[in-house]
Design an enzyme around this catalytic site. Structure first.
Site, short mmCIF file in Angstrom:
data_model
loop_
_atom_site.label_atom_id
_atom_site.label_comp_id
_atom_site.label_asym_id
_atom_site.label_seq_id
_atom_site.Cartn_x
_atom_site.Cartn_y
_atom_site.Cartn_z
N ASP A 8 20.34 6.33 -4.48
CA ASP A 8 20.69 7.74 -4.57
C ASP A 8 21.11 8.23 -3.18
O ASP A 8 21.31 7.44 -2.24
CB ASP A 8 19.55 8.57 -5.19
CG ASP A 8 18.34 8.74 -4.28
OD1 ASP A 8 18.34 8.19 -3.15
OD2 ASP A 8 17.39 9.43 -4.70
N HIS A 9 21.22 9.55 -3.05
CA HIS A 9 21.73 10.16 -1.81
C HIS A 9 20.82 9.90 -0.61
O HIS A 9 21.29 9.97 0.53
CB HIS A 9 21.87 11.67 -2.01
CG HIS A 9 20.62 12.33 -2.50
ND1 HIS A 9 20.23 12.29 -3.84
CD2 HIS A 9 19.65 13.02 -1.85
CE1 HIS A 9 19.09 12.93 -3.97
NE2 HIS A 9 18.70 13.37 -2.80
N CYS A 65 15.82 4.39 -3.21
CA CYS A 65 15.91 5.85 -3.16
C CYS A 65 15.05 6.29 -1.98
O CYS A 65 14.83 5.51 -1.05
CB CYS A 65 15.54 6.50 -4.49
SG CYS A 65 13.82 6.29 -5.04
N GLY A 66 14.58 7.52 -1.98
CA GLY A 66 13.79 7.97 -0.84
C GLY A 66 12.51 7.17 -0.68
O GLY A 66 12.19 6.68 0.41
N THR A 67 11.79 7.01 -1.78
CA THR A 67 10.54 6.24 -1.77
C THR A 67 10.62 4.93 -2.55
O THR A 67 9.73 4.09 -2.44
CB THR A 67 9.41 7.06 -2.42
OG1 THR A 67 9.82 7.36 -3.78
CG2 THR A 67 9.14 8.35 -1.66
N GLY A 68 11.63 4.79 -3.37
CA GLY A 68 11.73 3.65 -4.28
C GLY A 68 11.02 3.89 -5.59
O GLY A 68 11.16 3.11 -6.54
N VAL A 69 10.27 4.98 -5.68
CA VAL A 69 9.44 5.23 -6.86
C VAL A 69 10.26 5.70 -8.06
O VAL A 69 10.24 5.07 -9.12
CB VAL A 69 8.32 6.25 -6.54
CG1 VAL A 69 7.55 6.61 -7.82
CG2 VAL A 69 7.36 5.68 -5.51
N GLY A 70 10.98 6.79 -7.89
CA GLY A 70 11.70 7.36 -9.03
C GLY A 70 12.71 6.39 -9.63
O GLY A 70 12.79 6.22 -10.86
N HIS A 98 4.44 -14.23 -9.08
CA HIS A 98 3.43 -13.96 -10.11
C HIS A 98 3.93 -13.04 -11.23
O HIS A 98 3.47 -13.15 -12.36
CB HIS A 98 2.19 -13.30 -9.48
CG HIS A 98 1.39 -14.23 -8.62
ND1 HIS A 98 0.13 -13.92 -8.17
CD2 HIS A 98 1.67 -15.48 -8.14
CE1 HIS A 98 -0.33 -14.93 -7.43
NE2 HIS A 98 0.58 -15.88 -7.39
N ARG A 109 13.22 6.22 3.02
CA ARG A 109 12.47 7.17 3.86
C ARG A 109 11.10 6.61 4.22
O ARG A 109 10.30 7.29 4.86
CB ARG A 109 12.32 8.50 3.13
CG ARG A 109 13.64 9.24 2.93
CD ARG A 109 13.46 10.46 2.04
NE ARG A 109 14.73 11.19 1.91
CZ ARG A 109 14.99 12.06 0.94
NH1 ARG A 109 14.08 12.32 0.00
NH2 ARG A 109 16.16 12.68 0.89
N ARG A 132 -0.26 -19.53 -15.81
CA ARG A 132 -1.12 -18.44 -16.22
C ARG A 132 -0.43 -17.09 -16.09
O ARG A 132 -0.75 -16.13 -16.80
CB ARG A 132 -2.42 -18.44 -15.41
CG ARG A 132 -2.25 -18.06 -13.95
CD ARG A 132 -3.53 -18.30 -13.16
NE ARG A 132 -3.49 -17.76 -11.82
CZ ARG A 132 -2.86 -18.33 -10.78
NH1 ARG A 132 -2.20 -19.46 -10.96
NH2 ARG A 132 -2.90 -17.78 -9.58
N HIS A 133 0.53 -17.02 -15.20
CA HIS A 133 1.24 -15.74 -14.99
C HIS A 133 2.13 -15.39 -16.18
O HIS A 133 2.33 -14.21 -16.47
CB HIS A 133 2.07 -15.80 -13.72
CG HIS A 133 1.25 -16.13 -12.50
ND1 HIS A 133 0.22 -15.31 -12.07
CD2 HIS A 133 1.29 -17.18 -11.66
CE1 HIS A 133 -0.33 -15.86 -11.00
NE2 HIS A 133 0.29 -16.99 -10.74
N ARG A 136 0.36 -13.34 -18.84
CA ARG A 136 0.17 -11.94 -18.47
C ARG A 136 1.47 -11.15 -18.65
O ARG A 136 1.45 -9.99 -19.10
CB ARG A 136 -0.33 -11.87 -17.03
CG ARG A 136 -1.74 -12.45 -16.92
CD ARG A 136 -2.12 -12.85 -15.52
NE ARG A 136 -3.42 -13.54 -15.54
CZ ARG A 136 -3.90 -14.25 -14.52
NH1 ARG A 136 -3.20 -14.37 -13.41
NH2 ARG A 136 -5.06 -14.84 -14.63
#
Ligand code: RB5
Length: 153
Positions: A8-9, A65-70, A98, A109, A132-133, A136
């Site tokens: 994003d911006h 993005c700013g945090t990578g979260v959204g 894993h 940011r 095993r991974h 999961r």
């Protein structure tokens, strides 16, 4: 190898540097991010990269993005996507070994460009260990498919 990249911006400059970093390694980069700092909506780019990955058009994705979260939250809504936010190379490597992540995300940011390059390099260089991974990941897919997990009953 072909990698989709989206941003994003908040992450135009970092996107450009990571794109150049990947291309210098001979990796083809599909840029579906924005190239201006005009405010925009990160779910669009998260979805675009996720769609390319889920449809097998590319070998993996990078989201910034700013945090990578959204942007990673949006990507993870597409079936079959396993995107994670990484602020360190160790998490990026383990997320492939894993969790078989098919998209790596980070925040422009939050981390600097050298850490971002290390994250991408560790992630690209790692291989899913299976075993095993896999069981999961199958459970995560069960939640995705049925909104239920038998093992939790
Ligand atoms: C944009 O201001 C910011 O919210 C976005 O880049 C990202 O950090 C959201 O998770």
């Amino acid at each position: 190898m072909k990698i989709a990249i989206g941003n994003d911006h908040a992450a135009v400059e970092m996107k450009n540097e990571i794109k150049a970093h990947l291309e210098a390694k001979g990796i083809e980069v599909v840029n579906v991010g924005v190239d201006t700092t005009e405010s925009c909506n990160y779910p669009v780019m998260g979805y675009k990269v996720a769609r390319l990955v889920a449809d097998g058009q590319v070998d993996g994705g990078v989201l910034i993005c700013g945090t990578g979260v959204g942007i990673s939250l949006a990507a993870n809504k597409v079936k079959g996507i396993r995107a994670c936010v990484c602020s360190d190379p160790y998490t990026a490597k383990l997320s492939k070994q894993h969790n078989n992540t098919n998209i790596v995300a980070f925040g422009a940011r939050v981390i600097g460009i050298e850490t971002a390059k290390m994250i991408v390099d560790e992630w690209l260089g790692a291989r899913f260990e299976g075993g095993r991974h896999q069981g999961r990941l199958d459970m995560i897919a069960e939640i995705e498919d049925s909104q239920h997990l038998k093992a939790a009953d």
